[in-house]
Scaffold this active site. Structure first.
Site, PDB file in Angstrom:
ATOM      1  CE  LYS A 111      71.583  85.423  97.174  1.00  0.00           C
ATOM      2  NZ  LYS A 111      71.452  85.511  95.556  1.00  0.00           N
ATOM      3  CE  LYS A 192      65.283  88.566  98.402  1.00  0.00           C
ATOM      4  NZ  LYS A 192      65.271  88.735  97.001  1.00  0.00           N
ATOM      5  CE  LYS A 195      64.963  85.104  90.702  1.00  0.00           C
ATOM      6  NZ  LYS A 195      66.369  85.380  90.516  1.00  0.00           N
TER       7      LYS A 195
HETATM    8  P1  ATP Z   1      67.695  85.052  94.483  1.00  0.00           P
HETATM    9  O1  ATP Z   1      66.756  84.601  95.750  1.00  0.00           O
HETATM   10  O2  ATP Z   1      68.190  84.059  93.915  1.00  0.00           O
HETATM   11  O3  ATP Z   1      68.477  85.938  95.311  1.00  0.00           O
HETATM   12  P2  ATP Z   1      65.581  86.728  94.011  1.00  0.00           P
HETATM   13  O4  ATP Z   1      64.109  86.019  94.287  1.00  0.00           O
HETATM   14  O5  ATP Z   1      65.829  87.661  95.145  1.00  0.00           O
HETATM   15  O6  ATP Z   1      66.453  85.754  93.627  1.00  0.00           O
HETATM   16  P3  ATP Z   1      66.484  88.583  92.086  1.00  0.00           P
HETATM   17  O7  ATP Z   1      66.893  88.231  90.584  1.00  0.00           O
HETATM   18  O8  ATP Z   1      67.664  88.836  92.877  1.00  0.00           O
HETATM   19  O9  ATP Z   1      65.538  87.619  92.739  1.00  0.00           O
HETATM   20  O10 ATP Z   1      65.613  89.776  91.957  1.00  0.00           O
HETATM   21  C1  ATP Z   1      64.952  90.378  90.960  1.00  0.00           C
HETATM   22  C2  ATP Z   1      64.109  91.792  91.321  1.00  0.00           C
HETATM   23  O11 ATP Z   1      63.094  91.290  91.862  1.00  0.00           O
HETATM   24  C3  ATP Z   1      64.967  92.658  92.250  1.00  0.00           C
HETATM   25  O12 ATP Z   1      64.617  93.978  91.647  1.00  0.00           O
HETATM   26  C4  ATP Z   1      64.339  92.267  93.455  1.00  0.00           C
HETATM   27  O13 ATP Z   1      64.653  93.644  94.265  1.00  0.00           O
HETATM   28  C5  ATP Z   1      63.055  91.857  93.198  1.00  0.00           C
HETATM   29  N1  ATP Z   1      62.847  91.161  94.145  1.00  0.00           N
HETATM   30  C6  ATP Z   1      63.168  89.824  94.578  1.00  0.00           C
HETATM   31  N2  ATP Z   1      62.382  89.395  95.592  1.00  0.00           N
HETATM   32  C7  ATP Z   1      61.425  90.149  95.967  1.00  0.00           C
HETATM   33  C8  ATP Z   1      60.421  90.134  97.117  1.00  0.00           C
HETATM   34  N3  ATP Z   1      60.673  89.258  97.710  1.00  0.00           N
HETATM   35  N4  ATP Z   1      59.626  91.363  96.999  1.00  0.00           N
HETATM   36  C9  ATP Z   1      59.766  92.551  96.355  1.00  0.00           C
HETATM   37  N5  ATP Z   1      60.815  92.540  95.345  1.00  0.00           N
HETATM   38  C10 ATP Z   1      61.705  91.263  95.003  1.00  0.00           C
END
Ligand code: ATP
Ligand code: LTN
Length: 328
Positions: A111, A192, A195
């Site tokens: 990040k 990955k 969002k």
């Molecule tokens: P950002 O992109 O803003 O970092 P994010 O989509 O990674 O956000 P988080 O709020 O960081 O979302 O994660 C919330 C939960 O969802 C965490 O437990 C994270 O491990 C899980 N998660 C996020 N993205 C994935 C993915 N692509 N596959 C499986 N689990 C995920």
């Protein structure tokens, strides 16, 4: 009853990756554990936020928790900022965390890469996450694969505290699903699904309308082969889609492969879209009902009250062990 804690940042629209990696397991665990499912808004401001968007996304994430099946009479659902002990313990644990440990965190490296200026909050974010978990003496933390390293650090911090100040914290265990712990981007299976990806075609948002879901899946990148086979090393794109299919339908990976034996990617993707729509459409209907009812604010207040009592009691004990004078 053992304790579960997990959090999601209100930093964008929740995706099917968040659902499969996290929320689906929250729902599964809520009958057997004392659960805290938190909207971690203090974490969301570690990258610059738009205040109006933060408020909207906070309410949206809370509502999606409930729409996805979290029962607020069983689990505490609340905003992290409504229970100030999170931030307080975050500071205390920051003093027990070394710079070197924080520098090794891959999420921080990702990040902060290429940025001229990086907020110190992004750097110390893992200490706050450790505080979230340890504040409740959590036994189990359901998260996706990307959070494993942060959880390891929380375990180390807990051990360090226990060694220096007396055995207080439970050492938390991760709960990471075998398939679906890392759902990949639809446009690039080496990344990955996230969002905060600016390319909307890279993810399926839980609130995407059915036609958008169909379009995104039909446009998802695949290889030039034709076998619907789970082989993440050689067929990462198709394997990712099979993983989503399996997690959403409840079929095993082998059952999905069998069902599409001898078929091309086209019909497989078409069915996958319908499987996803069949789960997300009712969730979206529920989401709209809850938003219209306005009940989410009550749910969040009650969750914060219940969690706040435990947090206040535990923080006092922690402060005592660390040598703070009580307020009298
Ligand atoms: P950002 O992109 O803003 O970092 P994010 O989509 O990674 O956000 P988080 O709020 O960081 O979302 O994660 C919330 C939960 O969802 C965490 O437990 C994270 O491990 C899980 N998660 C996020 N993205 C994935 C993915 N692509 N596959 C499986 N689990 C995920
Ligand atoms: N760092 C996590 C969100 C998070 C969390 C937590 C997850 C903050 N505190 C406590 C589990 C337990 C993320 O970015 N997904």
């Amino acid at each position: 009853m053992k304790t579960v804690f997990s959090g999601i940042q209100p930093s964008g629209k929740l995706t099917i990756g968040n659902y499969i990696g996290a929320i689906k397991n929250f729902v599964k665990l809520q009958d057997d554990y004392k659960c805290n499912f938190v909207i971690v808004d203090l974490h969301a401001i570690t990258v610059p936020q738009d205040p109006e968007a933060l408020r909207e996304q906070s309410e949206a994430v809370a509502t999606l928790y409930i729409a996805a099946g979290i029962d607020p009479s069983k689990s505490n659902v609340y905003m992290q900022s409504h229970v100030p002990q999170h931030a307080e313990l975050g500071w205390l644990l920051t003093t027990l965390t070394s710079m070197g440990e924080l520098e090794r965190m891959t999420q921080f490296k990702d990040k902060s890469a290429g940025k001229d200026s990086v907020g110190a909050g992004l750097f110390v974010y893992p200490s706050l996450m450790a505080a979230d978990i340890l504040l409740f003496n959590t036994d189990l933390v359901p998260v996706g694969e990307d959070q494993k390293q942060h959880l390891e650090l929380a375990r180390d911090i807990a051990g360090r505290f226990n060694h220096r100040f007396g055995n207080y914290f439970t050492i938390p265990e991760p709960y990471i699903p075998e398939v679906g712990a890392r759902i990949m981007s639809l446009d690039d299976a080496s990344k990955k699904m996230s969002k905060s990806n600016p390319n909307e075609g890279s993810y399926i948002a839980l609130l995407d309308p059915p036609d958008v879901i169909r379009k995104k899946i039909s446009r998802a990148t695949t290889d030039s082969g034709r076998e619907v086979k789970y082989d993440p090393a050689n067929k990462p794109e198709v394997s990712n889609l099979i993983g989503i299919y399996s997690q959403i339908s409840g079929l095993s990976v082998a059952e999905v492969e069998q069902r599409y034996e001898g078929q091309m990617y086209g019909p497989f993707k078409k069915d996958l879209a319908e499987v996803v729509v069949s789960v997300l459409e009712p969730l979206q209907q529920k989401y709209r009902e809850i938003r219209e009812s306005g009940e989410i604010r009550n749910i969040l207040r009650e969750g914060a009250e219940r969690a706040g009592e435990i947090a206040a009691k535990n923080l006092k004990e922690i402060q005592h062990l660390m040598g703070f004078l009580p307020r009298g």
